[in-house]
Design a protein around this motif. Structure first.
Motif, PDB file in Angstrom:
ATOM      1  N   ALA A 169      -4.761 -18.214   4.792  1.00  0.00           N
ATOM      2  CA  ALA A 169      -5.633 -17.080   5.149  1.00  0.00           C
ATOM      3  C   ALA A 169      -6.694 -16.813   4.072  1.00  0.00           C
ATOM      4  O   ALA A 169      -7.534 -15.949   4.248  1.00  0.00           O
TER       5      ALA A 169
ATOM      6  N   HIS B  85     -10.680  -4.231  -1.265  1.00  0.00           N
ATOM      7  CA  HIS B  85      -9.854  -5.139  -0.452  1.00  0.00           C
ATOM      8  C   HIS B  85      -9.925  -4.725   1.024  1.00  0.00           C
ATOM      9  O   HIS B  85     -10.089  -5.558   1.909  1.00  0.00           O
TER      10      HIS B  85
ATOM     11  N   LEU C 110       0.835  -1.211   0.000  1.00  0.00           N
ATOM     12  CA  LEU C 110       0.000   0.000   0.000  1.00  0.00           C
ATOM     13  C   LEU C 110       0.868   1.260   0.000  1.00  0.00           C
ATOM     14  O   LEU C 110       0.652   2.202  -0.774  1.00  0.00           O
TER      15      LEU C 110
ATOM     16  N   LYS D  75     -12.549  -8.854   9.373  1.00  0.00           N
ATOM     17  CA  LYS D  75     -11.425  -8.838  10.338  1.00  0.00           C
ATOM     18  C   LYS D  75     -10.256  -9.669   9.795  1.00  0.00           C
ATOM     19  O   LYS D  75     -10.429 -10.502   8.904  1.00  0.00           O
TER      20      LYS D  75
ATOM     21  N   MET E 138      -2.889  -8.161  -8.188  1.00  0.00           N
ATOM     22  CA  MET E 138      -1.576  -8.632  -8.640  1.00  0.00           C
ATOM     23  C   MET E 138      -1.480  -8.490 -10.160  1.00  0.00           C
ATOM     24  O   MET E 138      -0.503  -7.955 -10.692  1.00  0.00           O
TER      25      MET E 138
HETATM   26  C1  HEM Z   1      -1.640  -3.989  -4.389  1.00  0.00           C
HETATM   27  C2  HEM Z   1      -1.735  -5.158  -3.816  1.00  0.00           C
HETATM   28  C3  HEM Z   1      -2.226  -5.425  -2.420  1.00  0.00           C
HETATM   29  C4  HEM Z   1      -2.381  -4.575  -1.353  1.00  0.00           C
HETATM   30  C5  HEM Z   1      -2.078  -3.085  -1.295  1.00  0.00           C
HETATM   31  C6  HEM Z   1      -2.894  -5.367  -0.259  1.00  0.00           C
HETATM   32  C7  HEM Z   1      -3.122  -4.875   1.008  1.00  0.00           C
HETATM   33  C8  HEM Z   1      -3.528  -5.646   2.092  1.00  0.00           C
HETATM   34  C9  HEM Z   1      -3.490  -5.241   3.483  1.00  0.00           C
HETATM   35  C10 HEM Z   1      -2.969  -3.887   4.003  1.00  0.00           C
HETATM   36  C11 HEM Z   1      -3.998  -6.263   4.212  1.00  0.00           C
HETATM   37  C12 HEM Z   1      -4.092  -6.338   5.747  1.00  0.00           C
HETATM   38  C13 HEM Z   1      -2.725  -6.708   6.311  1.00  0.00           C
HETATM   39  C14 HEM Z   1      -2.287  -8.111   5.972  1.00  0.00           C
HETATM   40  O1  HEM Z   1      -3.027  -9.055   6.221  1.00  0.00           O
HETATM   41  O2  HEM Z   1      -1.160  -8.240   5.415  1.00  0.00           O
HETATM   42  C15 HEM Z   1      -4.409  -7.316   3.307  1.00  0.00           C
HETATM   43  C16 HEM Z   1      -5.009  -8.508   3.657  1.00  0.00           C
HETATM   44  C17 HEM Z   1      -5.350  -9.534   2.777  1.00  0.00           C
HETATM   45  N1  HEM Z   1      -4.943  -9.635   1.449  1.00  0.00           N
HETATM   46 FE1  HEM Z   1      -4.003  -8.166   0.388  1.00  0.00          FE
HETATM   47  N2  HEM Z   1      -3.080  -6.656  -0.683  1.00  0.00           N
HETATM   48  C18 HEM Z   1      -2.670  -6.750  -1.999  1.00  0.00           C
HETATM   49  C19 HEM Z   1      -2.615  -7.887  -2.774  1.00  0.00           C
HETATM   50  C20 HEM Z   1      -3.108  -9.129  -2.372  1.00  0.00           C
HETATM   51  C21 HEM Z   1      -2.927 -10.370  -3.092  1.00  0.00           C
HETATM   52  C22 HEM Z   1      -2.088 -10.517  -4.364  1.00  0.00           C
HETATM   53  C23 HEM Z   1      -3.640 -11.339  -2.408  1.00  0.00           C
HETATM   54  C24 HEM Z   1      -3.802 -12.796  -2.720  1.00  0.00           C
HETATM   55  C25 HEM Z   1      -4.012 -13.277  -3.908  1.00  0.00           C
HETATM   56  C26 HEM Z   1      -4.261 -10.704  -1.263  1.00  0.00           C
HETATM   57  C27 HEM Z   1      -5.106 -11.312  -0.358  1.00  0.00           C
HETATM   58  C28 HEM Z   1      -5.407 -10.825   0.908  1.00  0.00           C
HETATM   59  C29 HEM Z   1      -6.198 -11.518   1.922  1.00  0.00           C
HETATM   60  C30 HEM Z   1      -6.911 -12.879   1.754  1.00  0.00           C
HETATM   61  C31 HEM Z   1      -6.161 -10.710   3.092  1.00  0.00           C
HETATM   62  C32 HEM Z   1      -6.771 -11.042   4.465  1.00  0.00           C
HETATM   63  C33 HEM Z   1      -5.650 -11.705   5.236  1.00  0.00           C
HETATM   64  C34 HEM Z   1      -5.930 -12.056   6.671  1.00  0.00           C
HETATM   65  O3  HEM Z   1      -6.993 -11.732   7.186  1.00  0.00           O
HETATM   66  O4  HEM Z   1      -5.049 -12.700   7.246  1.00  0.00           O
HETATM   67  N3  HEM Z   1      -3.882  -9.378  -1.244  1.00  0.00           N
HETATM   68  N4  HEM Z   1      -4.090  -6.930   2.024  1.00  0.00           N
END
Ligand code: HEM
Length: 411
Positions: free
Chosen positions: A112, A205, A35, A213, A128
């Motif tokens: 997750a 997202h 981010l 949560k 992505m």
């Molecule tokens: C520009 C790309 C992305 C940004 C800025 C972003 C940002 C975030 C942030 C800030 C969180 C909360 C903190 C964390 O759990 O690390 C989050 C959670 C999450 N992200 Fe992303 N993300 C991105 C790409 C992705 C990708 C490529 C995937 C998987 C294919 C993904 C799947 C998830 C999931 C499933 C959660 C919930 C995780 C949990 O509750 O443990 N995200 N994302």
């Protein structure tokens, strides 16, 4: 504050959103890094947009006539702050892609993505894909020799799509390659369309994340405060998490400035303006897997189905990455759960998924290495055999070891 409170009801906002818990585990910062890098890209991109000329009209530069896009980037490099901001922009793109890959790996290996987070997994995958699109369109803009070569590879990949290729390639590349309208069109994609889609997807997202949560780190399993995964253990977003995130963001910016100061990146002056000769150039590391896979496919392989011709470009450039993304999209629906999974899993206790992830990772790494077979003096056939052996070998070894471990711990 009273004036603002009467108008905006800040207390309600504070109670609803700022008291949300953020898990105290460093791997949860990976999403934040992606981010932050995006914010840095937008801010530095605005500065670059003021100096860049999206046109291929010929203009004089050092006694030669070169495309205006190329000349504007060379001039940018000669301006006070121009070169450093351009380098910060490029390093931020590297940081964003690296951190989102690591963030994706954290989500995959800890499970997750499982119920109820399937939708956010799909939104993440879309992020992505579109982030790779942002990097790709950015590469064309300086209109150097490298930009034109890299874009021509992508043009022929899109053009090779059966039935739709001609139409799609004209839509994306603004006509037959290299069209004079290509640079303005890529500029529009890079500074308007793609950032707007990224902002909308990041918004979705985050809204889904706040609603569902975070998952609870596996290390908290059994802690009574977690109430069986129903309550998240951590710190509130405001002020505690903000007190970590803001200095962390400043530290990242400091690291990016330091990198940009000492490590040059995409030095277009070395490549020069486009010229008729096409030099051998490899894409950046995050596209190497597609480029390398193309090298493994026999050049004369071609099949015609219902009048549509499938060539090595279609297989390497479209079918292969499309299949990888499709498999990733299906993962939460194949690894199905009846009950919501609010705890992360320890990857060591998931033999199949961990072995599948590591085997898949080795496969992608090997295809990336295949981008260098000319330097390594390995034939495509031998490289393909090594890739298959390494992938199956890693999958089988990890699966065997983790299954034995699981059996032992369950006794
Ligand atoms: C520009 C790309 C992305 C940004 C800025 C972003 C940002 C975030 C942030 C800030 C969180 C909360 C903190 C964390 O759990 O690390 C989050 C959670 C999450 N992200 Fe992303 N993300 C991105 C790409 C992705 C990708 C490529 C995937 C998987 C294919 C993904 C799947 C998830 C999931 C499933 C959660 C919930 C995780 C949990 O509750 O443990 N995200 N994302």
């Amino acid at each position: 504050m009273k004036w603002f409170e009467e108008r905006l009801e800040l207390k309600k906002f504070n109670e609803k959103f700022l008291t949300k818990t953020f898990p105290s585990h460093p791997t949860y910062l990976l999403g934040e890094i992606a981010l932050f890098s995006f914010i840095s890209l937008v801010v530095t991109g605005i500065f670059l947009g003021l100096l860049y000329e999206p046109s291929v009209r010929l203009v004089p530069l050092f006694h030669a006539m070169v495309p205006a896009a190329y000349a504007s980037v060379v001039n940018m490099d000669m301006k006070p702050m121009g070169m450093i901001i351009r380098r910060i922009h490029h390093w931020s793109a590297m940081l964003m892609i690296s951190s989102l890959i690591l963030h994706f790996l954290r989500i995959y290996f800890t499970g997750a993505y499982r119920k109820p987070r399937e939708i956010n997994w799909l939104v993440g995958l879309a992020l992505m894909g579109i982030s790779l699109g942002a990097a790709f369109t950015g590469y064309l803009l300086p209109y150097s020799q490298f930009s034109v070569t890299a874009t021509s590879i992508a043009y022929y990949m899109v053009k090779s799509i059966p039935w739709l290729g001609g139409w799609l390639s004209r839509l994306i590349f603004a006509g037959e390659f290299p069209s004079t309208a290509m640079v303005p069109r890529f500029f529009f994609f890079h500074v308007m369309l793609i950032p707007a889609v990224i902002i909308a997807l990041i918004g979705a997202h985050m809204v889904i994340l706040v609603k569902q949560k975070h998952t609870e780190p596996a290390s908290n399993i059994g802690r009574p405060e977690a109430k069986g995964g129903k309550r998240l253990i951590g710190i509130p977003i405001w002020p505690e998490q903000a007190a970590i995130s803001v200095p962390f963001f400043m530290f990242l910016m400091f690291a990016l400035v330091l990198l940009a100061t000492y490590v040059p990146i995409n030095v277009i002056e070395l490549y020069g303006a486009p010229s008729p000769g096409t030099p051998v150039m490899r894409p950046d590391w995050y596209f190497l897997w597609v480029y390398g896979f193309l090298k493994l496919i026999p050049g004369d392989l071609s099949v015609t189905i219902f009048g549509g011709k499938i060539t090595p470009e279609t297989i390497g450039g479209v079918i292969f990455p499309g299949t990888v993304f499709l498999i990733l999209a299906l993962i939460p629906f194949l690894d199905r759960w009846k009950e919501p999974q609010n705890y992360n899993s320890n990857p060591l206790s998931r033999p199949f998924m961990t072995a599948f992830g590591l085997g898949g990772g080795v496969f992608i790494l090997m295809t990336a290495v295949s981008g260098y077979i000319d330097v390594l003096h390995i034939s495509p056939r031998a490289m393909l055999a090594y890739t298959i052996i390494a992938t199956i070998g890693v999958f089988a070894a990890v699966y065997a070891v983790l299954s034995a471990r699981k059996k032992k711990t369950s006794h």
